[in-house]
Enzyme design. Structure first.
Site, PDB file in Angstrom:
ATOM      1  N   ILE A 576       0.864  -1.179   0.000  1.00 36.63           N
ATOM      2  CA  ILE A 576       0.000   0.000   0.000  1.00 36.63           C
ATOM      3  C   ILE A 576       0.903   1.231   0.000  1.00 36.63           C
ATOM      4  CG2 ILE A 576      -1.692   1.323   1.314  1.00 36.63           C
ATOM      5  CD1 ILE A 576      -2.887  -1.287   2.246  1.00 36.63           C
ATOM      6  N   VAL A 577       0.766   2.055  -1.045  1.00 36.59           N
ATOM      7  CA  VAL A 577       1.675   3.185  -1.246  1.00 36.59           C
ATOM      8  C   VAL A 577       1.096   4.470  -0.664  1.00 36.59           C
ATOM      9  CG1 VAL A 577       3.026   4.460  -2.948  1.00 36.59           C
ATOM     10  CG2 VAL A 577       2.480   2.054  -3.352  1.00 36.59           C
ATOM     11  N   GLN A 586     -13.853  13.344   5.803  1.00 33.67           N
ATOM     12  CA  GLN A 586     -13.342  12.397   6.789  1.00 33.67           C
ATOM     13  C   GLN A 586     -14.329  12.224   7.936  1.00 33.67           C
ATOM     14  OE1 GLN A 586      -9.367  13.529   7.928  1.00 33.67           O
ATOM     15  NE2 GLN A 586      -8.540  13.255   5.858  1.00 33.67           N
ATOM     16  N   VAL A 587     -14.037  11.261   8.811  1.00 35.92           N
ATOM     17  CA  VAL A 587     -14.860  10.924   9.975  1.00 35.92           C
ATOM     18  C   VAL A 587     -16.256  10.457   9.551  1.00 35.92           C
ATOM     19  CG1 VAL A 587     -15.329  11.593  12.364  1.00 35.92           C
ATOM     20  CG2 VAL A 587     -13.666  12.885  11.055  1.00 35.92           C
ATOM     21  N   LYS A 588     -16.361   9.843   8.389  1.00 37.45           N
ATOM     22  CA  LYS A 588     -17.634   9.279   7.930  1.00 37.45           C
ATOM     23  C   LYS A 588     -17.526   7.775   7.683  1.00 37.45           C
ATOM     24  CE  LYS A 588     -19.207  13.532   5.627  1.00 37.45           C
ATOM     25  NZ  LYS A 588     -19.670  14.121   4.334  1.00 37.45           N
ATOM     26  N   GLY A 589     -16.385   7.203   8.035  1.00 37.81           N
ATOM     27  CA  GLY A 589     -16.202   5.773   7.823  1.00 37.81           C
ATOM     28  C   GLY A 589     -15.721   5.406   6.438  1.00 37.81           C
ATOM     29  N   LEU A 611       1.476  -4.969   3.045  1.00 38.26           N
ATOM     30  CA  LEU A 611       2.608  -4.326   3.702  1.00 38.26           C
ATOM     31  C   LEU A 611       2.561  -2.835   3.381  1.00 38.26           C
ATOM     32  CD1 LEU A 611       5.569  -6.806   3.016  1.00 38.26           C
ATOM     33  CD2 LEU A 611       4.375  -6.448   5.176  1.00 38.26           C
ATOM     34  N   TYR A 645      10.617   4.177   3.481  1.00 37.92           N
ATOM     35  CA  TYR A 645      10.463   5.605   3.764  1.00 37.92           C
ATOM     36  C   TYR A 645      11.143   5.930   5.090  1.00 37.92           C
ATOM     37  CZ  TYR A 645       6.944   5.457   0.076  1.00 37.92           C
ATOM     38  OH  TYR A 645       6.298   5.286  -1.119  1.00 37.92           O
TER      39      TYR A 645
END
Length: 837
Positions: A576-577, A586-589, A611, A645
Site C-alpha cells: 500500500i503506497v 473524513q470521519v464518515k467511515g 505491507l 520511507y
C-alpha cells in the site's frame, strides 16, 4: 421500418458462417440490412427484442429476480413471461391461419423454382401491408399472384411445400416468427457484438427455412454440456458437502436455497464482454467471450426463439462460467432482494435476508477455493450421509459425516441448548430414544452439553424479532448511536448509490479511457493535498504508473479518496503506497470501508498480505484496520520490492479469506443482537429467586461476582481465567493434536467411534443425532487444518461421547466404551496442558 417478411432476402448461396470462438472482429457497418450484410465472426452480447414488444421494453430477471447486467431495451431472448407469451401467441396465431395464408408467409422465405436462371430467394408481395403486423389481417394471396421481384407466381416459390405435412408447415412457421423477431433485434440492438450474434442466428434460421432443416449452431463453440460437473451438480454437491449433517428440516432449508439460486442463474442476464473487461484481467476476457457466446446461442435466445434448441444455464456450464459471473450476480441478487424485501412473506424474508447471504458466502469459498472437492467429477460422500429415515434397530455408537462449520449463529452454531430434565420413566426399550434420568444433576447435564445445538426454530424466531421494528422496543438505534460501526454510514451510502468504488489504473495498451484518466488526476490531487510532505512529482509518477492500481472512492462523480497499491502476486503480498480521504469527507467511515473493499479485492486475487510504511499520523488508522508492527512475511520476500520511507514504520495486515470484510461490522452487530435476545430468553427460563445480599449491611464494601448466589447457574464464567494453555503456533498445535488423536484411536475402547455409523446398522441415527462426529472425521479435519484452536478439538471429542450417550441406553456396551474413552482423553488433555489439572 419495413415489415420483416417483405424485406430483401439473402441469396440461397449465402450460407451462415460457422459460429467461431469469439475473436477480435471488424466493426460492421451500422444497422446493416440482414438480407445482404456479410456475417462477421460473432462475439457475445445481450439478447434480442421481440417483434411484438414495444421499443425500449426491457426483459425481467425471471421469477423473483432482476436482470443482471445492462443491455439495450426490448429483449426476447431475455424475456419475462409476458414477452414469452407474446412470442407464443404470435406463433399460435400464425399456425391457426388457413393453409393458403401459411404458404404465402413461407413463400417469402422460399427461393423461386420457376427455372434455374431465376435467382429470387423470396416471394415479394406486390401489395405489401401498409403497416407492420397487418399482414395477418390481409386476405391470402392467390398462388397465381406474381412476385414483385422476379415476376414469377407464388406457386413457383412454394411448389416444394405441396406434399409437406401440416406439422412440418407449422414448424417452419415457428421459425418464420423467430426470424422476424431476430430481424427486429438486429436493427434495435446497439451493442456491436450483440448485433453480430443475432445476425448470425437470423441467417441460420433463414437458411433452415429455405432448406427445411433444423437449426444447428456450428463452429468451434462445441456442443452442450461444455463443462462437467455442471453448475447444478456442483451446487448440490456443495449442499451435501456442507450441510448433510444437519437435521432433515434444516437440510431441506439449505436445499431450498440452492434451488432458488439455480433458478435465478437460469433466468439471469449476464453482463456483456465489454462490461466484463472493465473489471477483469485481460486473460480472463477471451474465456468469458466464448462462454458468453455459448450462453447466448444455447440458453438465452432460445427462451423466446424456441426454434433453436434450448438448454438451462446451470445444466451446460460449470465452474469456469460461475467464477466469471458469481461476484457480480451475487451483489445484484442480494440488492434485488433487499429492495423488494417488503414484498416477501415473513418466513421467506428471514430465509432470504438472513441465510441466503451466508449461503452465498460459503458457496463463494468453494467456487474460488483451490482444492474444493465439490467440483470433482467423482464427488461422493460416505454412505452414512444419506437422508433416508426409517426406524432404528438396537443401540449403536455415535458417528459423524464430514462437514465444516455452517451458519453461525443463524444456522445452529453458538450457545448450548437446554436439556430436558423430565423423568425418564422405565428403562428404554431397544430402538427407543433415551431421556435423561430423573436424578440427573445440573453438573451431569452440563457434561452432556455440546456447543452448537441452538434449535433452528429458536434462531428463526429471534431473527424475526430483531428484524421487526415493532417488536424491538427501547431507544431508537441510528447512525448517530455511539455503538454504530465506523463504516455503517459509508456502507449505507454505497447501497443507495451515493458513493462508488472502482479499481483503476493507467494503461498504455489499450490506452486508458478519458474517465479513468480524469479520476487518476483527481486521485493525484487528493494524495498531494492530504500528504503535503510527499513530492507531487513522486505521487504523480506512482499514480500514473501502469504497475500500480488505485481503489478510488467516487462521490457525485468526483474523487474524494483512494488507496494506491502495487500487487506482487509472485511474492504473495501487496504494498500500500498512498491512502487518503479528502479532509472535508473524513470521519464518515470512508477510510474503513475503502480498506474493507481493498481486502475483498485481494482475497478474490488470492493475495492475503498487505505491507505498508506508515508515518506517525497514520499508524493509528492502520491499527484500526487490522495492521500490526509484527511482520510475519519473511524479509527475503519483500526486501528490494517495496519502497522504504525514512521515519516510517513497516506494518503488515494478514487477510482471512473466510471473512466478508465489507459486511463484517454488520454481521457482528447482528450476532450481538441474537446473543442478547438468546440471553434474555435464557434469563426468563430461570425461575429460582434468591434472597437479597445482606453482607453490605454488615459493612462489606464489595464481594467477588462468583460469590453472588445463583450466578454460576446462569452460565456465567469468570473473565480472564481461560482454561488450559492455548498454543499460538499452528504447527505446534497441529503436532500436539495429531499425537493426542493417535493415542485416542489406539485406545481399546475407541473401536465403536472409529468410523461413521452405517445406516444399515442404525437407519434413524442421523434423525436423532443432529451433529454426528467420529474419529475418522476428526482425523480428516485435523489433516485439513480445521482445528485452529484446541477448543474446536476438545468440543469434537466431547460430542463423540455426548452423541453416544444420547443415542444408546446407559448400560450398553457403547456407553461403557464412551465412559472409558472419556476418562482417557481427559487424562491426556490434562497431561498435555490443554485443560486445567
Amino acid at each position: 421500418m419495413a415489415e420483416p417478411s417483405q424485406a430483401p432476402t439473402p441469396a440461397p448461396a449465402a450460407q451462415p458462417r460457422p459460429l467461431q470462438s469469439p475473436a477480435p472482429a471488424p466493426t460492421p457497418t451500422p444497422a446493416p440490412s440482414p438480407a445482404s450484410a456479410p456475417i462477421p465472426t460473432p462475439t457475445p452480447a445481450p439478447a434480442p427484442a421481440p417483434a411484438a414488444a414495444p421499443a425500449g421494453s426491457t426483459g425481467t430477471g425471471g421469477p423473483g429476480v432482476g436482470s443482471g447486467g445492462a443491455g439495450s431495451g426490448g429483449d426476447p431472448a431475455r424475456p419475462g413471461l409476458s414477452q414469452q407469451q407474446r412470442a407464443s401467441q404470435r406463433k399460435a396465431q400464425v399456425r391457426g391461419l388457413p393453409r393458403a395464408k401459411k404458404l404465402e408467409k413461407l413463400g417469402v422465405f422460399s427461393a423461386c423454382k420457376a427455372n434455374e436462371t431465376c435467382k429470387c430467394n423470396g416471394w415479394k408481395n406486390p401489395k405489401p401491408p401498409t403497416a407492420p403486423r397487418m399482414d395477418l389481417q390481409q386476405p391470402a394471396a392467390n398462388l397465381s399472384e406474381l412476385c414483385r421481384s422476379c415476376e414469377h407466381p407464388l406457386a413457383d416459390h412454394v411448389s416444394h411445400l405441396e406434399n409437406v405435412s401440416e406439422d412440418e408447415i407449422n414448424r417452419l412457421l415457428g421459425m418464420v416468427v423467430d426470424v422476424e423477431n431476430l430481424f427486429m433485434s438486429v436493427h434495435k440492438e446497439e451493442d456491436t457484438d450483440t448485433k453480430q450474434v443475432y445476425f448470425y442466428l437470423f441467417k441460420l434460421l433463414r437458411k433452415c427455412i429455405l432448406q427445411m432443416t433444423r437449426p444447428v449452431v456450428e463452429g468451434s463453440l462445441g456442443s452442450p454440456p461444455f463443462e462437467k460437473p455442471n453448475i447444478e451438480q456442483g451446487v448440490l454437491n456443495f449442499v451435501q458437502y456442507k450441510f448433510s449433517h444437519l437435521a432433515p428440516r434444516e437440510r431441506q432449508t439449505m436445499f431450498e436455497l440452492s434451488k432458488m439460486f439455480l433458478l435465478c442463474l437460469n433466468y439471469w442476464k449476464l453482463e456483456t464482454p465489454a462490461q466484463f473487461r472493465q473489471r477483469s484481467q485481460a486473460e480472463d476476457v477471451a474465456t468469458y467471450k466464448v462462454n458468453y457466446t455459448r450462453w447466448l446461442c444455447y440458453c438465452h435466445v432460445p427462451q423466446s426463439c424456441d426454434s433453436l434448441p434450448r438448454y438451462e444455464t446451470t445444466h451446460v456450464f460449470g465452474r469456469s462460467l460461475l467464477r466469471s459471473i458469481f461476484t457480480v450476480t451475487r451483489r445484484q441478487l442480494l440488492e434485488k432482494f433487499r429492495v423488494e424485501k417488503d414484498k416477501l412473506v415473513p418466513e421467506k424474508r428471514t430465509l432470504i435476508l438472513t441465510h441466503f447471504p451466508k449461503f452465498l458466502s460459503m458457496l463463494e469459498e468453494e467456487i474460488y477455493g483451490a482444492n474444493s472437492p465439490i467440483w470433482e467429477s467423482g464427488f461422493t460422500m460416505p454412505p452414512s450421509e444419506g437422508t433416508q429415515l426409517v426406524p432404528r434397530p438396537a443401540s449403536v455408537s455415535a458417528a459423524v459425516v464430514p462437514s465444516t462449520p455452517i451458519f453461525s449463529p443463524s444456522m445452529g452454531g453458538g450457545s448450548n441448548s437446554s436439556l430436558s430434565l423430565d423423568s425418564a420413566g422405565a428403562e428404554p426399550m431397544p430402538g427407543e430414544k433415551r431421556t435423561l434420568p430423573e436424578n440427573l444433576t445440573l453438573e451431569d447435564a452440563k457434561r452432556l452439553r455440546v456447543m452448537g445445538d441452538i434449535p433452528m426454530e429458536l434462531v428463526n424466531e429471534v431473527m424475526l424479532t430483531i428484524t421487526d421494528p415493532a417488536a424491538m422496543l427501547g431507544p431508537e438505534t441510528s447512525l448517530l448511536s455511539a455503538n454504530a460501526a465506523r463504516d455503517e454510514t459509508a456502507r449505507l451510502e454505497e447501497r443507495r448509490g451515493i458513493i462508488e468504488f472502482h479499481v483503476i489504473g493507467n494503461s498504455l495498451t489499450p490506452k486508458a479511457n478519458r474517465r479513468v484518466l480524469l479520476w487518476l488526476v483527481g486521485l493525484q490531487n487528493v494524495f498531494s493535498h492530504q500528504l503535503p510532505r510527499m513530492p507531487k512529482e513522486y505521487i504523480a509518477r506512482l499514480v500514473f504508473d501502469p504497475k500500480h492500481k488505485t481503489l478510488a472512492l467516487i462521490k457525485d462523480g468526483r474523487v474524494i479518496g483512494g488507496i494506491c497499491f502495487r500487487m506482487f502476486p509472485t511474492q504473495g503480498f501487496t504494498e500500500i503506497v498512498f491512502c487518503a480521504v479528502t479532509s472535508n469527507e473524513q470521519v464518515k467511515g470512508y477510510g474503513t470501508h475503502l480498506m474493507n473493499h481493498l481486502k475483498e479485492y485481494h482475497i478474490k486475487h488470492n493475495i492475503l498480505y498487505f505491507l505498508t510504511y506508515a508515518d506517525e499520523y497514520a499508524i493509528g488508522y492502520f491499527k484500526k484496520q487490522g495492521f500490526s508492527k509484527d511482520i510475519k512475511v519473511p524479509k527475503s520476500r519483500y526486501l528490494g520490492y517495496i519502497k522504504d520511507y525514512e521515519g516510517a514504520t513497516l506494518m503488515e495486515c494478514e487477510l482471512n479469506p473466510r471473512i466478508p470484510y465489507t459486511e463484517l461490522s454488520h454481521i457482528i452487530k447482528k450476532q450481538k443482537e441474537i446473543i442478547k435476545k438468546l440471553i434474555e430468553r435464557k434469563q426468563a427460563q430461570i425461575r429460582k429467586v434468591y434472597p437479597g445480599l445482606s453482607c453490605f449491611k454488615e459493612g462489606v464494601r464489595q464481594i467477588p461476582v462468583e460469590s453472588v448466589p445463583g450466578i454460576r447457574e446462569t452460565g456465567w464464567k469468570p473473565l480472564g481465567k481461560e482454561k488450559g494453555k492455548e498454543l499460538k503456533d499452528p504447527d505446534q498445535l497441529y503436532t500436539t493434536l495429531k499425537n493426542l488423536l493417535a493415542q485416542i484411536k489406539s485406545h481399546p475402547s475407541a473401536w465403536p467411534f472409529m468410523e461413521p455409523v452405517k445406516k444399515s446398522e442404525a437407519p434413524d441415527y442421523y434423525e436423532v443425532i443432529r451433529f454426528p462426529i467420529d474419529l475418522k472425521t476428526m482425523t480428516e479435519r485435523l489433516r485439513s487444518r480445521y482445528y485452529v484452536t484446541r477448543k474446536l478439538f476438545v468440543a469434537d471429542l466431547q460430542r463423540v461421547i455426548a452423541n453416544c450417550r444420547e443415542y444408546n441406553p446407559p448400560d450398553s456396551e457403547y456407553c461403557r466404551c464412551a465412559s472409558a474413552l472419556e476418562k482417557f482423553f481427559y487424562f491426556k488433555l490434562k497431561e498435555g496442558g490443554l485443560i486445567d489439572k
